[in-house]
Design a protein around this motif. Structure first.
Motif, PDB file in Angstrom:
ATOM      1  N   GLY A 258       0.820  -1.216   0.000  1.00  0.00           N
ATOM      2  CA  GLY A 258       0.000   0.000   0.000  1.00  0.00           C
ATOM      3  C   GLY A 258       0.850   1.261   0.000  1.00  0.00           C
ATOM      4  O   GLY A 258       2.062   1.223  -0.212  1.00  0.00           O
TER       5      GLY A 258
ATOM      6  N   ARG B 105       0.185  -2.535  -4.877  1.00  0.00           N
ATOM      7  CA  ARG B 105      -1.267  -2.474  -4.633  1.00  0.00           C
ATOM      8  C   ARG B 105      -1.826  -3.660  -5.399  1.00  0.00           C
ATOM      9  O   ARG B 105      -2.276  -3.547  -6.528  1.00  0.00           O
TER      10      ARG B 105
ATOM     11  N   LYS C 223      -4.241  -7.071  -5.337  1.00  0.00           N
ATOM     12  CA  LYS C 223      -5.365  -7.730  -4.663  1.00  0.00           C
ATOM     13  C   LYS C 223      -5.359  -9.216  -4.993  1.00  0.00           C
ATOM     14  O   LYS C 223      -5.393  -9.596  -6.179  1.00  0.00           O
TER      15      LYS C 223
ATOM     16  N   ASP D 240      -6.574  -2.322   2.728  1.00  0.00           N
ATOM     17  CA  ASP D 240      -6.485  -3.171   1.526  1.00  0.00           C
ATOM     18  C   ASP D 240      -5.480  -4.298   1.754  1.00  0.00           C
ATOM     19  O   ASP D 240      -5.722  -5.454   1.383  1.00  0.00           O
ATOM     20  N   SER D 241      -4.354  -3.942   2.356  1.00  0.00           N
ATOM     21  CA  SER D 241      -3.300  -4.948   2.571  1.00  0.00           C
ATOM     22  C   SER D 241      -3.759  -6.010   3.566  1.00  0.00           C
ATOM     23  O   SER D 241      -3.342  -7.172   3.484  1.00  0.00           O
TER      24      SER D 241
ATOM     25  N   ASP E 235      -6.526  -7.274   3.581  1.00  0.00           N
ATOM     26  CA  ASP E 235      -7.275  -8.238   2.767  1.00  0.00           C
ATOM     27  C   ASP E 235      -6.349  -9.410   2.395  1.00  0.00           C
ATOM     28  O   ASP E 235      -6.785 -10.566   2.350  1.00  0.00           O
TER      29      ASP E 235
ATOM     30  N   PHE F 160      -7.678  -2.157  -6.156  1.00  0.00           N
ATOM     31  CA  PHE F 160      -8.747  -2.210  -5.154  1.00  0.00           C
ATOM     32  C   PHE F 160      -9.921  -1.300  -5.538  1.00  0.00           C
ATOM     33  O   PHE F 160     -10.830  -1.069  -4.747  1.00  0.00           O
TER      34      PHE F 160
ATOM     35  N   HIS G 161      -9.720   1.926  -6.191  1.00  0.00           N
ATOM     36  CA  HIS G 161      -9.588   3.315  -5.712  1.00  0.00           C
ATOM     37  C   HIS G 161      -9.135   4.221  -6.855  1.00  0.00           C
ATOM     38  O   HIS G 161      -8.131   3.951  -7.516  1.00  0.00           O
TER      39      HIS G 161
ATOM     40  N   ASN H 119     -10.477  -4.292   4.430  1.00  0.00           N
ATOM     41  CA  ASN H 119     -11.402  -3.590   3.516  1.00  0.00           C
ATOM     42  C   ASN H 119     -12.418  -2.667   4.197  1.00  0.00           C
ATOM     43  O   ASN H 119     -13.353  -2.194   3.538  1.00  0.00           O
TER      44      ASN H 119
END
Ligand code: F6P
Length: 407
Positions: free
Chosen positions: A11, A79, A81, A114-115, A117, A267, A269, A359
Motif C-alpha cells: 500500500g 497495490r 489484490k 487493503d493490505s 485483505d 482495489f 480506488h 477492507n
C-alpha cells in the motif's frame, strides 16, 4: 526451533513504516528466528520470487539507525489484490509452495485496510488446507482509516508534517495587504483524519486555517463560494484545508468536475488529486482574487525530517507485537493500538480478528465536524498526542541520509 519469517510492506508508504519492519526484524531475530526474509514489492514480489535475506541487508547499528529514519517502504510496495480463493486455488497453491521452499512459518504484512485483505485471504486459505503458517497484519497508513485500532502508525507523523506545513503556509499566505486565498489539498481518501490535522496549526502564534472540509460531509460548492466571497470582500486573506476526497451531492469527487487524470488501482480506488486546483481556479476566475493551490501529495507521507517520535516508537512496537503474537500461536489477526490513557497519553497493543479490519474504512465521526466548516476540540485532542516529540535525521552533507535496499 522457531521457523523462518517473511515480511512485506504494502500500500501507500509512510515515514515510519520501516520502523515497523525493524520491529518485526529485531524481535524475530532476538526470539531466535533463523532466517528473516523481506518480500520486495509485497506479495506481488513473492509471487515473482523477489525477496531478500534481511540479515544480509541490515547488519550494523548504523543500518538500524538509518532505516528507522528512512521514509517510504524500504522493501518496495504494491497495490495487489489477491483473487477470491474459490476458483483461484492455483494462486494460493503457488504462494504456499514458495513459502514451503523458504521454510516460512511466520508471515507478516505491514499495510492498511487493503493490505489486510491479503492477510485475510492467506489465513483463510491456511485454515482451509490445515497449514500451520501464521499470517499476521501489522497496521500502517497515513489515512488513519483502519477499523478497531485507536489510530494507525504513520498517521501521527503525517499529521505533524501537515500541521507544521500549514503553519508555514499561513505565515506566507497572510503576508500581503490585499486578500489572497490558499487552498491546501490533503490526502486521506474517503476519511478526513489527515485533513482535520490542519486544525492543529492553530495556537498562540498562529491564526489557524479558516475552514476545513472533510470527505465525510457532502461538499456544497455554492455555500463554499458564498463564504469565500463574504470573507474576501471584507479584505481578509484565507488559508483553507480540503481533503483530496471531498465529494459533491451527486457523488462525484470535486476534482472530477474538471479535467483530471483517470487512474483506478487494483482495489478500485481512483487516484484523487486536483480538488484544490479546481477550487482555486473557480475562485480566481469568478471572484477575481489571487489564489494558490498547494497539493501536499506524497510529501506528507515521506517527510521523515518531521517524524513524530510517538509515532515511530509505536510503529516499532506494533511490528514487535505481531512477532510475539505469531510466535505464541496466533494467526489471521492484526495488531491494534488501544488508548488506555489520554493524560498522560498511553497506548498498548492487542491483536484483533483480521475479518473485522480488512477492507473496512474508519471515518471521522460526524459529530466531530462542525457546521461552520471546522472540527471540534475533541478531534484535536484525539490527534495532538500522536504528533508529540521528534527524531532527528542523520544529516550527511547537509541532507538527511537514508538506507536503500537497491532493487
Ligand atoms: O493509502 C494512503 C494514500 O496515501 C492515500 O491517502 C492516497 O489517496 C493514496 O494512498 C494514494 O495512493 P498512490 O500512491 O497509490 O497513488
Amino acid at each position: 526451533m522457531i521457523g523462518n519469517v517473511i515480511v512485506g510492506q504494502s500500500g501507500g508508504p509512510t515515514s515510519v513504516i520501516n520502523s515497523s519492519l525493524l520491529g518485526v526484524f529485531k524481535t524475530a531475530k532476538d526470539r531466535g528466528a533463523k532466517k528473516i526474509y523481506g518480500m520486495l514489492h509485497g506479495i506481488k514480489g513473492l509471487l515473482d520470487d523477489q525477496y531478500v535475506d534481511l540479515a544480509e541487508k541490515i547488519k550494523t547499528d548504523i543500518d538500524i539507525d538509518l532505516l528507522k529514519r528512512t521514509p517510504s517502504s524500504y522493501l518496495g510496495s504494491c497495490r495487489y489484490k489477491l483473487p477470491e480463493i474459490e476458483g483461484n486455488e492455483e494462486t494460493y497453491q503457488k504462494i504456499f509452495a514458495k513459502l514451503d521452499v523458504l521454510g516460512i512459518k511466520y508471515f507478516f504484512y505491514i499495510g492498511g485496510n487493503d493490505s489486510m485483505d491479503t492477510i485475510k485471504q492467506l489465513s483463510d486459505y491456511a485454515a482451509l488446507v490445515h497449514s500451520d503458517i501464521s499470517f499476521m497484519g501489522v497496521p500502517k497508513t497515513i489515512d488513519n482509516d483502519l477499523a478497531v485500532t485507536d489510530h494507525t502508525p504513520g498517521f501521527g507523523s503525517a499529521a505533524k508534517y501537515i500541521a507544521a506545513t500549514v503553519k508555514e503556509i499561513i505565515r506566507d499566505g497572510l503576508v500581503y495587504d490585499y486578500p489572497t486565498i490558499t487552498i491546501v489539498e490533503i490526502m486521506g481518501r474517503n476519511a478526513g483524519w489527515l485533513t482535520a490535522s490542519a486544525a492543529l496549526a492553530k495556537g498562540e502564534d498562529c491564526e489557524g486555517v479558516d475552514m476545513i472540509y472533510l470527505p465525510e460531509k457532502v461538499f456544497d460548492i455554492d455555500k463554499f463560494m458564498a463564504r469565500v466571497r463574504k470573507i474576501s470582500v471584507a479584505g481578509h486573506s484565507m488559508v483553507i484545508a480540503v481533503s483530496e476526497g471531498i465529494k459533491v451531492e451527486d457523488g462525484r469527487y470535486v476534482f472530477e468536475l474538471s479535467d483530471h487524470v483517470e487512474f483506478v488501482d487494483a482495489f478500485g480506488h481512483k487516484q484523487l488529486a486536483g480538488s484544490a486546483k479546481f477550487l482555486a481556479n473557480k475562485i480566481g476566475s469568478e471572484l477575481g482574487i489571487k489564489t494558490r493551490a498547494v497539493e501536499l501529495s506524497t510529501m506528507q507521507r515521506c517527510a521523515a525530517h518531521m517524524t513524530s517520535r510517538t509515532d515511530i516508537t509505536e510503529a516499532f512496537n506494533v511490528g514487535g507485537a505481531a512477532v510475539k503474537a505469531a510466535f505464541e500461536g496466533e494467526s489471521g489477526r492484526v495488531v491494534v493500538l488501544k488508548r488506555i490513557s489520554d493524560d498522560p497519553y498511553m497506548c498498548i497493543t492487542e491483536t484483533h480478528d483480521v475479518h473485522d479490519i480488512a477492507n473496512v474504512e474508519k471515518k471521522v465521526p460526524l459529530e466531530w465536524i462542525t457546521d461552520d466548516d471546522y472540527v471540534t476540540d475533541e478531534l484535536i485532542h484525539y490527534i495532538r498526542p500522536l504528533i508529540q516529540a521528534e527524531l532527528s535525521p542523520i544529516m550527511v552533507d547537509g541532507l538527511p541520509r537514508h538506507l536503500n535496499v537497491n532493487f
